[in-house]
Motif scaffolding. Structure first.
Motif, PDB file in Angstrom:
ATOM      1  N   ALA A  26       0.847  -1.212   0.000  1.00 52.50           N
ATOM      2  CA  ALA A  26       0.000   0.000   0.000  1.00 52.50           C
ATOM      3  C   ALA A  26       0.877   1.255   0.000  1.00 52.50           C
ATOM      4  O   ALA A  26       0.545   2.251  -0.666  1.00 52.50           O
ATOM      5  CB  ALA A  26      -0.910  -0.005   1.222  1.00 52.50           C
ATOM      6  N   ASP A  27       1.984   1.220   0.728  1.00 45.87           N
ATOM      7  CA  ASP A  27       2.943   2.344   0.705  1.00 45.87           C
ATOM      8  C   ASP A  27       3.418   2.613  -0.721  1.00 45.87           C
ATOM      9  O   ASP A  27       3.447   3.759  -1.183  1.00 45.87           O
ATOM     10  CB  ASP A  27       4.170   2.021   1.568  1.00 45.87           C
ATOM     11  N   LEU A  28       3.813   1.536  -1.401  1.00 38.90           N
ATOM     12  CA  LEU A  28       4.349   1.679  -2.766  1.00 38.90           C
ATOM     13  C   LEU A  28       3.294   2.249  -3.701  1.00 38.90           C
ATOM     14  O   LEU A  28       3.581   3.122  -4.526  1.00 38.90           O
ATOM     15  CB  LEU A  28       4.833   0.323  -3.290  1.00 38.90           C
TER      16      LEU A  28
ATOM     17  N   ALA B 212       0.657   4.050  -2.865  1.00 31.11           N
ATOM     18  CA  ALA B 212       0.349   5.449  -2.534  1.00 31.11           C
ATOM     19  C   ALA B 212       1.455   6.381  -3.034  1.00 31.11           C
ATOM     20  O   ALA B 212       1.182   7.495  -3.477  1.00 31.11           O
ATOM     21  CB  ALA B 212       0.174   5.596  -1.029  1.00 31.11           C
ATOM     22  N   ALA B 213       2.688   5.918  -2.952  1.00 26.11           N
ATOM     23  CA  ALA B 213       3.822   6.757  -3.374  1.00 26.11           C
ATOM     24  C   ALA B 213       4.113   6.613  -4.870  1.00 26.11           C
ATOM     25  O   ALA B 213       5.055   7.221  -5.379  1.00 26.11           O
ATOM     26  CB  ALA B 213       5.063   6.383  -2.573  1.00 26.11           C
ATOM     27  N   GLU B 214       3.312   5.768  -5.536  1.00 25.96           N
ATOM     28  CA  GLU B 214       3.478   5.517  -6.975  1.00 25.96           C
ATOM     29  C   GLU B 214       4.888   5.063  -7.312  1.00 25.96           C
ATOM     30  O   GLU B 214       5.493   5.500  -8.294  1.00 25.96           O
ATOM     31  CB  GLU B 214       3.088   6.764  -7.779  1.00 25.96           C
ATOM     32  N   ILE B 215       5.422   4.191  -6.470  1.00 24.41           N
ATOM     33  CA  ILE B 215       6.717   3.565  -6.761  1.00 24.41           C
ATOM     34  C   ILE B 215       6.417   2.211  -7.398  1.00 24.41           C
ATOM     35  O   ILE B 215       5.832   1.337  -6.753  1.00 24.41           O
ATOM     36  CB  ILE B 215       7.547   3.355  -5.475  1.00 24.41           C
TER      37      ILE B 215
END
Lengths: 363, 459
Positions: B219-221, B223-226
């Motif tokens: 989810a972090d990735l 949200a950060a569009e990584i």
């Protein structure tokens, strides 16, 4: 008048009473402040440019619904605090509190200072269940992955507990019998665990071992509700039973003479302890020493009255696990279970020495 | 003799020499730096726009895309003509493909890879790919072999000081381990993204380590569009595809070296296939792969895939007891020194060990002895392999996949593939200039250990 004859004046007793109350308040305050401090430290550490003030600012803005620019340091810090640090710290608080109050209950119920939540083989059962999922891929639930392991561990933990409950209804169960049964069950499960672990490959072995050691890494909000609900309800019941635990700690005969149905009470405590411990270890793995050390630390300061030992042990257990978690976090890859053992064993050693010097019962 | 006649003879001789030299260089196995070598590169570039499924993106892909747009070809036959993965092939795809053909900076690239469940998916990233973070040795080394070390912004673990020096010297150590990304390491990853101008380009993940990408981290990735580019590249063939694709994504010299790497690899694989691929199972050399000294690779292990690429016949195909005992895709520790005693008719035991390079003569000798006589909790490896000494070899697992395959081929078919030939393959890869092997020689790398070498160093 009688007190004065024994060398105790009314004022002296009052003063002693006030000291005892003060010790309890101070210890509880220290534990609570320590918890707040370590939650803060776990939330803060390592983001350069995000200090204590900024952390509070981030938390406040999050509550207000204010957002930071995507991918900025504060944006990441906000995500980290809410998605990782808080669930991580809350898991430590819940697990520490639950294991500590279970330890308090076990030591009083068994009249044994060495008893802890794992004495009845619950940890070995949980470990066997988890390792079945990790190594063999056998899960008691249709869910795979992390929740499959949790389910397996919970069910595995309940097996020794139910076995002991079953036996307790059929044979006369003394504290010594309980401990011996727990030891036998542990040996059995440990042998099965060893067999599974020596026959698996290195990667799986690592995963299994990491679970066995105990870790709070990867805790999310999803992990908390079950742990929290079981701990809150269980702790409330233990506190209601704390007066009876005081009686139990005087010994079986004294408890019977004071009107306690010892066997039924012991059974109730065992079931309560089994459910609480299983709910914790199935998520965290086996984190040792909390249940053993925290109650002793508290008794050392405030005495043995379980009405106070139980709640303050919860705070002490939470603080201990948070502190260990913070240390583990600083070393990045060390599981908290390892740090807890490193801290717990010398602390326990010192408590024993201290108590021996003061010459008193340590439960 | 007339002057004119002498001149003609001299000219003929010169032409003949040039022709012979050209034939030798062009078709002479390992020689030559030209990437347009003999063999077809069978690896397919895992990028949308590679409509013809070859190793690069060029005008041939545009021809196919235009045919699909014109209705002369079907998108179902050429799914990669849908460059932006929206289900249609239209002007947007054409423009995007032209940008890819022009290798235009800032172009969005749609990469074929795996998702967290191991299913094929497409993720987008920006060309050229910069500031990546790899996780897992099986993706980290292909990144380096594509000379992508210069574009690695951070890494979770680096266990091989020399082989991985191109990242460990410059990128940020995020503090993970081979098998775990701790919360602290993930926090370092997020801080690195925040402190990197424009953010991180991608997280490159080896699928074997996917358990470390929890739901919260995924989810972090998102949200950060990584973008998270996941590959399973442990075996030699998959590794070539990964190097080729990463080389393309890094662009410039990395693309060139990625294609050269794939070309040389397929030259070797085809050479082996031509020599032993046609053998019947009875004539093939059977093998058992091992790893970590005394772990037997299970039937579906990627080590077995590489050994089969080297022309070998997996032992589970000829021995049902073995097949039944070692089911799975991992490895099983030998339970006793007699674990191999029922499998004495195996042709070769290929033991894979990761060994860093940059060694001197004394270092090589120590490593040979340590490997051959390795102490496994009080029991030497020699006890586990007693009676198999002449068939046991250790192959350096950090080497490029094709080099490992070459040494495996030598171990199984020594008459067809000499030690000098396998060393020549390694030398070719060293000469290619791929970063992990930069500055190394055959004397600083311990690529292959057999009983003869062990006897030599212990004499």
């Amino acid at each position: 008048m009688e007190y004065e004859e024994e060398g105790l004046t009314r004022d002296g007793l009052k003063e002693e009473y006030h000291h005892a109350i003060a010790r309890k308040i101070i210890l509880l305050t220290v534990c609570v402040l320590g918890i707040v401090l370590f939650v803060g430290l776990l939330s803060l550490s390592n983001y350069e440019g995000v200090g204590l003030k900024e952390t509070y600012e981030i938390i406040w803005n999050h509550i207000l619904g204010n957002e930071y620019p995507s991918k900025s340091l504060f944006w990441w810090a906000d995500r980290y605090i809410w998605n990782t640090a808080f669930p991580h710290a809350l898991a430590a608080i819940i697990a520490g509190a639950a294991l500590a109050i279970c330890g308090t209950m076990m030591q009083s119920m068994m009249v044994n200072p060495l008893a802890d939540p794992y004495s009845t083989g619950i940890s070995s059962g949980a470990c066997f269940g988890a390792i079945c999922a990790i190594v063999v891929g056998v899960s008691f639930s249709s869910v795979t992955g992390e929740m499959g392991i949790v389910t397996n561990a919970f069910i595995g933990a309940m097996v020794p507990a139910l076995l002991i409950v079953f036996l307790a209804q059929r044979i006369h169960m003394t504290p010594a019998t309980l401990i011996l049964l727990g030891t036998a069950i542990s040996y059995f499960f440990n042998s099965m665990i060893t067999y599974l672990m020596v026959t698996t490959d290195a990667d799986t072995l690592q995963s299994a071992y990491m679970w066995q050691v105990g870790s709070l890494d990867g805790m999310s909000w999803d992990s908390l509700p079950i742990m929290a609900v079981v701990t809150v309800i269980g702790s409330a019941i233990v506190m209601l039973l704390s007066s009876k635990l005081n009686v139990m700690s005087l010994g079986e005969n004294s408890a019977i003479s004071l009107g306690v149905d010892v066997e039924r009470f012991r059974l109730l405590c065992l079931v309560l302890m089994a459910v609480m411990t299983a709910a914790i270890v199935s998520f965290t793995g086996i984190i040792g020493f909390i249940g053993l050390v925290a109650p002793h630390m508290v008794r050392l300061v405030i005495g043995s009255d379980n009405r106070f030992v139980a709640p303050i042990s919860m705070a002490a257990g939470a603080l201990l696990l948070l502190a260990a978690d913070y240390i583990a976090f600083q070393f990045s890859d060390i599981p908290v279970g390892v740090v807890m053992s490193v801290i717990g064993s010398p602390v326990f050693f010192l408590i024993i020495l201290w108590q021996t010097r003061k010459a008193g019962a340590i439960y | 003799m007339e002057k004119k006649t002498v001149t003609i003879i001299a000219a003929v001789v010169v032409v003949a020499i040039v022709v012979v030299a050209a034939v030798l260089v062009g078709f002479g196995g390992n020689g030559g730096d030209d990437s347009s070598g003999d063999s077809e590169i069978a690896s397919q570039l895992q990028i949308r726009g590679n409509a013809n499924d070859d190793y690069t993106i060029d005008d041939k892909d545009m021809e196919i895309l235009e045919d699909v747009m014109a209705g002369e070809r079907s998108i179902s036959d050429y799914p990669l003509a849908d460059v932006n993965n929206d289900g249609n092939v239209d002007e947007t795809d054409k423009q995007l493909l032209q940008d890819l053909i022009d290798r235009k900076d800032g172009t969005t690239v749609y990469v074929l890879c795996l998702d967290v469940n191991g299913e094929p998916t497409t993720v987008s990233c920006t060309y050229p790919l910069r500031d990546v973070v790899p996780y897992g040795t099986n993706i980290q080394l292909p990144t380096l072999y594509a000379n992508g070390g210069q574009y690695v912004a951070g890494y979770f673990v680096s266990s091989y000081e020399t082989a991985e020096s191109s990242i460990s010297d410059s990128a940020v150590d995020l503090g993970g381990s081979q098998r775990q990304i701790s919360d602290a390491a993930w926090k370092n990853f997020t801080a690195l993204d925040a402190n990197t101008e424009g953010g991180l380009g991608a997280l490159l993940v080896d699928y074997s380590g996917i358990a470390q990408i929890t739901d919260v981290r995924a989810a972090d990735l998102e949200a950060a569009e990584i973008p998270m580019i996941i590959y399973s590249s442990a075996d030699a063939i998959s590794e070539i595809t990964t190097v080729l694709t990463l080389g393309f994504l890094f662009g410039g010299d990395c693309e060139t070296i990625g294609v050269e790497y794939a070309q040389k690899s397929w030259d070797i694989i085809n050479q082996i296939d031509e020599a032993v691929g046609g053998l019947s199972d009875d004539d093939k050399c059977s093998y058992i792969c091992c790893t970590m000294y005394i772990y037997i690779c299970e039937n579906d292990s990627t080590f077995n895939s590489s050994a089969s690429t080297a022309g070998g016949l997996p032992y589970y195909a000829v021995n049902q007891d073995f097949a039944d005992t070692y089911t799975g895709d991992g490895s099983t520790k030998m339970q006793s020194v007699e674990a191999l005693s029922n499998f004495t008719d195996v042709g070769a035991i290929l033991n894979n060990r990761s060994m860093d390079w940059g060694l001197d003569a004394a270092g090589i000798e120590d490593l040979v002895i340590d490997t051959w006589d390795h102490d496994n909790k009080g029991v030497s490896s020699t006890m586990y392999f007693k009676g198999f000494e002449d068939r046991l070899v250790y192959i350096n697992n950090l080497l490029p996949g094709a080099v490992k395959v070459a040494y495996m081929a030598h171990a199984m078919y020594g008459d067809d593939f000499s030690r000098e030939w396998a060393d020549g393959v390694l030398q070719d890869f060293i000469d290619m200039g791929t970063a992990p092997l930069d500055g190394q020689t055959l004397d600083t790398i311990l690529a292959y250990i057999d009983h003869d070498l062990y006897m030599e160093v212990t004499a």
